[in-house]
Design a protein around this motif. Structure first.
Motif, mmCIF file in Angstrom:
data_model
loop_
_atom_site.group_PDB
_atom_site.id
_atom_site.type_symbol
_atom_site.label_atom_id
_atom_site.label_comp_id
_atom_site.label_asym_id
_atom_site.label_seq_id
_atom_site.Cartn_x
_atom_site.Cartn_y
_atom_site.Cartn_z
ATOM 1 N N THR A 249 34.205 -0.703 -19.112
ATOM 2 C CA THR A 249 33.366 -1.553 -18.267
ATOM 3 C C THR A 249 33.130 -0.903 -16.912
ATOM 4 O OG1 THR A 249 34.118 -3.592 -19.344
ATOM 5 C CG2 THR A 249 33.211 -3.806 -17.123
ATOM 6 N N GLY A 250 34.172 -0.298 -16.357
ATOM 7 C CA GLY A 250 34.021 0.368 -15.067
ATOM 8 C C GLY A 250 32.977 1.478 -15.122
ATOM 9 N N GLN A 251 33.012 2.282 -16.180
ATOM 10 C CA GLN A 251 32.051 3.382 -16.323
ATOM 11 C C GLN A 251 30.633 2.852 -16.532
ATOM 12 O OE1 GLN A 251 32.620 6.632 -15.921
ATOM 13 N NE2 GLN A 251 34.760 6.251 -15.476
ATOM 14 N N LEU A 252 30.506 1.822 -17.362
ATOM 15 C CA LEU A 252 29.170 1.302 -17.652
ATOM 16 C C LEU A 252 28.577 0.569 -16.457
ATOM 17 C CD1 LEU A 252 29.636 0.085 -21.329
ATOM 18 C CD2 LEU A 252 28.581 2.201 -20.506
ATOM 19 N N ARG A 253 29.403 -0.066 -15.652
ATOM 20 C CA ARG A 253 28.895 -0.699 -14.436
ATOM 21 C C ARG A 253 28.326 0.341 -13.472
ATOM 22 N NH1 ARG A 253 30.207 -6.004 -12.934
ATOM 23 N NH2 ARG A 253 31.550 -7.132 -14.402
ATOM 24 N N LYS A 254 28.987 1.486 -13.399
ATOM 25 C CA LYS A 254 28.462 2.551 -12.541
ATOM 26 C C LYS A 254 27.095 3.015 -13.035
ATOM 27 C CE LYS A 254 32.904 4.385 -10.952
ATOM 28 N NZ LYS A 254 33.826 5.537 -10.945
ATOM 29 N N LEU A 255 26.975 3.198 -14.348
ATOM 30 C CA LEU A 255 25.684 3.607 -14.907
ATOM 31 C C LEU A 255 24.617 2.547 -14.667
ATOM 32 C CD1 LEU A 255 26.797 5.215 -18.295
ATOM 33 C CD2 LEU A 255 25.964 6.402 -16.267
ATOM 34 N N ALA A 256 25.006 1.270 -14.784
ATOM 35 C CA ALA A 256 24.044 0.192 -14.540
ATOM 36 C C ALA A 256 23.584 0.186 -13.089
ATOM 37 C CB ALA A 256 24.671 -1.157 -14.907
ATOM 38 N N THR A 257 24.517 0.447 -12.175
ATOM 39 C CA THR A 257 24.158 0.505 -10.755
ATOM 40 C C THR A 257 23.206 1.669 -10.488
ATOM 41 O OG1 THR A 257 26.262 -0.485 -10.081
ATOM 42 C CG2 THR A 257 25.062 0.780 -8.411
ATOM 43 N N ILE A 258 23.524 2.820 -11.071
ATOM 44 C CA ILE A 258 22.651 3.986 -10.905
ATOM 45 C C ILE A 258 21.261 3.681 -11.443
ATOM 46 C CG2 ILE A 258 22.252 6.371 -11.628
ATOM 47 C CD1 ILE A 258 25.329 6.695 -11.704
ATOM 48 N N ALA A 259 21.196 3.033 -12.606
ATOM 49 C CA ALA A 259 19.893 2.724 -13.218
ATOM 50 C C ALA A 259 19.066 1.817 -12.316
ATOM 51 C CB ALA A 259 20.103 2.070 -14.575
ATOM 52 N N ARG A 260 19.703 0.802 -11.764
ATOM 53 C CA ARG A 260 18.973 -0.120 -10.884
ATOM 54 C C ARG A 260 18.418 0.613 -9.673
ATOM 55 N NH1 ARG A 260 20.666 -2.469 -6.443
ATOM 56 N NH2 ARG A 260 22.869 -2.066 -6.912
ATOM 57 N N LEU A 261 19.249 1.465 -9.059
ATOM 58 C CA LEU A 261 18.812 2.192 -7.869
ATOM 59 C C LEU A 261 17.768 3.254 -8.212
ATOM 60 C CD1 LEU A 261 22.306 2.646 -6.163
ATOM 61 C CD2 LEU A 261 20.519 1.019 -5.527
ATOM 62 N N LEU A 262 17.966 3.879 -9.360
ATOM 63 C CA LEU A 262 17.101 4.990 -9.758
ATOM 64 C C LEU A 262 15.718 4.505 -10.202
ATOM 65 C CD1 LEU A 262 17.373 8.116 -10.100
ATOM 66 C CD2 LEU A 262 18.005 7.670 -12.485
ATOM 67 N N PHE A 263 15.699 3.482 -11.070
ATOM 68 C CA PHE A 263 14.446 3.068 -11.687
ATOM 69 C C PHE A 263 13.745 1.926 -10.952
ATOM 70 C CE2 PHE A 263 16.930 4.644 -15.468
ATOM 71 C CZ PHE A 263 16.242 5.849 -15.572
ATOM 72 N N LEU A 264 14.503 1.036 -10.343
ATOM 73 C CA LEU A 264 13.898 -0.127 -9.694
ATOM 74 C C LEU A 264 13.711 0.057 -8.198
ATOM 75 C CD1 LEU A 264 15.756 -3.012 -11.574
ATOM 76 C CD2 LEU A 264 13.654 -1.797 -12.203
ATOM 77 N N GLU A 265 14.598 0.843 -7.577
ATOM 78 C CA GLU A 265 14.483 1.050 -6.140
ATOM 79 C C GLU A 265 14.053 2.469 -5.781
ATOM 80 O OE1 GLU A 265 17.795 -0.431 -3.902
ATOM 81 O OE2 GLU A 265 18.155 -2.106 -5.293
ATOM 82 N N GLN A 266 13.805 3.268 -6.801
ATOM 83 C CA GLN A 266 13.273 4.629 -6.611
ATOM 84 C C GLN A 266 14.174 5.501 -5.728
ATOM 85 O OE1 GLN A 266 10.434 5.458 -8.432
ATOM 86 N NE2 GLN A 266 10.871 3.407 -9.232
ATOM 87 N N MET A 267 15.461 5.326 -5.832
ATOM 88 C CA MET A 267 16.399 6.138 -5.071
ATOM 89 C C MET A 267 16.661 7.444 -5.811
ATOM 90 S SD MET A 267 20.307 5.181 -3.819
ATOM 91 C CE MET A 267 19.783 3.847 -2.754
ATOM 92 N N PRO A 268 16.783 8.556 -5.121
ATOM 93 C CA PRO A 268 17.123 9.818 -5.786
ATOM 94 C C PRO A 268 18.464 9.723 -6.502
ATOM 95 C CG PRO A 268 16.314 10.221 -3.571
ATOM 96 C CD PRO A 268 16.506 8.740 -3.687
ATOM 97 N N LEU A 269 18.650 10.566 -7.514
ATOM 98 C CA LEU A 269 19.842 10.480 -8.355
ATOM 99 C C LEU A 269 21.127 10.689 -7.568
ATOM 100 C CD1 LEU A 269 21.141 10.178 -11.105
ATOM 101 C CD2 LEU A 269 20.710 12.616 -11.532
ATOM 102 N N GLY A 270 21.183 11.705 -6.684
ATOM 103 C CA GLY A 270 22.413 11.969 -5.939
ATOM 104 C C GLY A 270 22.868 10.779 -5.112
ATOM 105 N N PRO A 271 22.018 10.218 -4.244
ATOM 106 C CA PRO A 271 22.414 9.034 -3.474
ATOM 107 C C PRO A 271 22.747 7.838 -4.365
ATOM 108 C CG PRO A 271 20.532 10.096 -2.440
ATOM 109 C CD PRO A 271 20.749 10.783 -3.759
ATOM 110 N N ALA A 272 22.060 7.714 -5.510
ATOM 111 C CA ALA A 272 22.370 6.613 -6.423
ATOM 112 C C ALA A 272 23.785 6.759 -6.982
ATOM 113 C CB ALA A 272 21.350 6.569 -7.563
ATOM 114 N N MET A 273 24.174 7.989 -7.311
ATOM 115 C CA MET A 273 25.547 8.235 -7.770
ATOM 116 C C MET A 273 26.545 7.933 -6.654
ATOM 117 S SD MET A 273 25.534 11.675 -10.111
ATOM 118 C CE MET A 273 24.535 11.859 -11.578
ATOM 119 N N ASP A 274 26.204 8.322 -5.429
ATOM 120 C CA ASP A 274 27.078 8.024 -4.291
ATOM 121 C C ASP A 274 27.298 6.520 -4.177
ATOM 122 O OD1 ASP A 274 27.159 10.710 -3.693
ATOM 123 O OD2 ASP A 274 25.655 10.593 -2.103
#
Length: 342
Positions: A249-274
């Motif tokens: 769950t911890g790993q998948l929540r991180k991926l879900a957060t990255i997806a939201r920032l990456l695809f919905l908020e148009q944030m670059p991948l590096g900052p989204a991972m941060d």
């Protein structure tokens, strides 16, 4: 109050009654040591501390001890372990005692739960209610400052920030296990003043969190058979599906957060991972990037719903066996994109 601020406080005031609440034995052990040091200073605990099991002590016995000043210490400390039943059976007496405690005693109640709505909980100040709980998997990054400081104070080693992040990823949120791994690392690096991320990668043993890491790496590499094989290996070794779902769950929540920032908020991948708390180590970040590419936008944006669904299912909302529910989730994640269910 949380245990970590309590342990970090320079001079906590002595309380007549403490409740150590939660399931993290490492925190409870150190909180007990801090309470004892606060109450009796440098005096020998052997002359002042009594420990009882909650199902084997009467309240009258504890009360008599608390009223008895030891010869060689400034106060008497009575610790009741596994005290949930003791609290339930003696609640009125404990409420009366909390209202008028002994001036020469300190009562420590080691409990799993301590609802704030009870009269006893309301009678104790915040400084006397020490929360000793393991953070959920998706909040383990909050342990990073403690882990770095603990490596320095308890093991005399400087733990690099990226090494701390990787250690949390591999070991999980169990503070006792983290302390054990730090001890092993401190010995293994010898005279080196610090512990680097390469040391953690090379020396930290296999854990459930590390196995989940392997499952997700296999998914990112497009190897569904390997991902399922690792999962089946865990189950064949007797791992509980709920225990596997914690770090997953911890790993998948991180991926879900990255997806939201990456695809919905148009944030670059590096900052989204941060923002998602992905460790700043190339090996991990490359793995996460592969997982993102393999899963694809649709599956990534569906992760939150899938996690809610399986969480409810594992709590009784799905008639399928827990093991089958986890297997189905891994199949959904691991199958090639064109075969993923809509």
């Amino acid at each position: 109050m949380d245990a970590l601020p309590f342990l970090a406080a320079k001079a906590p005031s002595r309380q007549p009654v403490y409740a150590l609440v939660g399931d993290e034995d490492f925190l409870k052990r150190h909180a007990r040591e801090r309470i004892i040091a606060t109450a009796i200073g440098s005096e020998d605990p052997a002359f002042a501390v009594s420990v009882y099991q909650g199902d084997k002590i009467e309240f009258s016995t504890a009360r008599n001890e608390l009223e008895t000043l030891p010869f060689l210490a400034p106060c008497r400390i009575v610790i009741v372990e596994a005290a949930d039943t003791f609290v339930t059976e003696n609640r009125p007496a404990l409420e009366a005692y909390a209202a008028k405690p002994s001036s020469v005693g300190v009562l420590v109640l080691d409990v799993k739960t301590f609802p704030d709505t009870t009269k006893l909980a309301k009678a104790l100040p915040d400084a006397a209610k020490i929360v000793c709980k393991t953070p959920p998997a998706y909040k383990i990054h909050e342990l990073k400052p403690w882990l770095v400081e603990w490596a320095k104070t308890a093991h005399k080693k400087k733990l690099a920030p990226d090494a701390a992040e990787l250690l949390l990823e591999l070991v999980g949120a169990s503070m006792g296990s983290l302390d054990q791994e730090l001890g092993k690392l401190a010995v293994a690096v010898g005279a080196k003043p610090g512990i680097a991320v390469e040391d953690v990668d090379r020396m930290v043993g296999r854990t459930k969190a590390a196995d989940v890491f392997r499952i997700m790496d296999a998914i990112g590499d497009g190897k569904p058979g390997e991902a399922l094989s690792i999962l089946e290996e865990l189950f064949s070794e007797g791992e509980d599906p709920m225990a596997v779902m914690g770090p997953l769950t911890g790993q998948l929540r991180k991926l879900a957060t990255i997806a939201r920032l990456l695809f919905l908020e148009q944030m670059p991948l590096g900052p989204a991972m941060d923002a998602a708390g992905v460790p700043k180590w190339d090996k991990i970040r490359i793995g996460v990037e592969r997982q993102i590419k393999y899963l694809g936008r649709r599956r990534l944006l569906a992760l939150t719903d899938w996690l809610v669904e399986i969480n409810l299912g594992l709590k009784g909302g799905n008639a399928l066996p827990e093991r089958v529910q986890v297997e189905r989730l891994i199949v959904t994640l691991a199958r090639p994109l064109e075969k993923a269910p809509k």
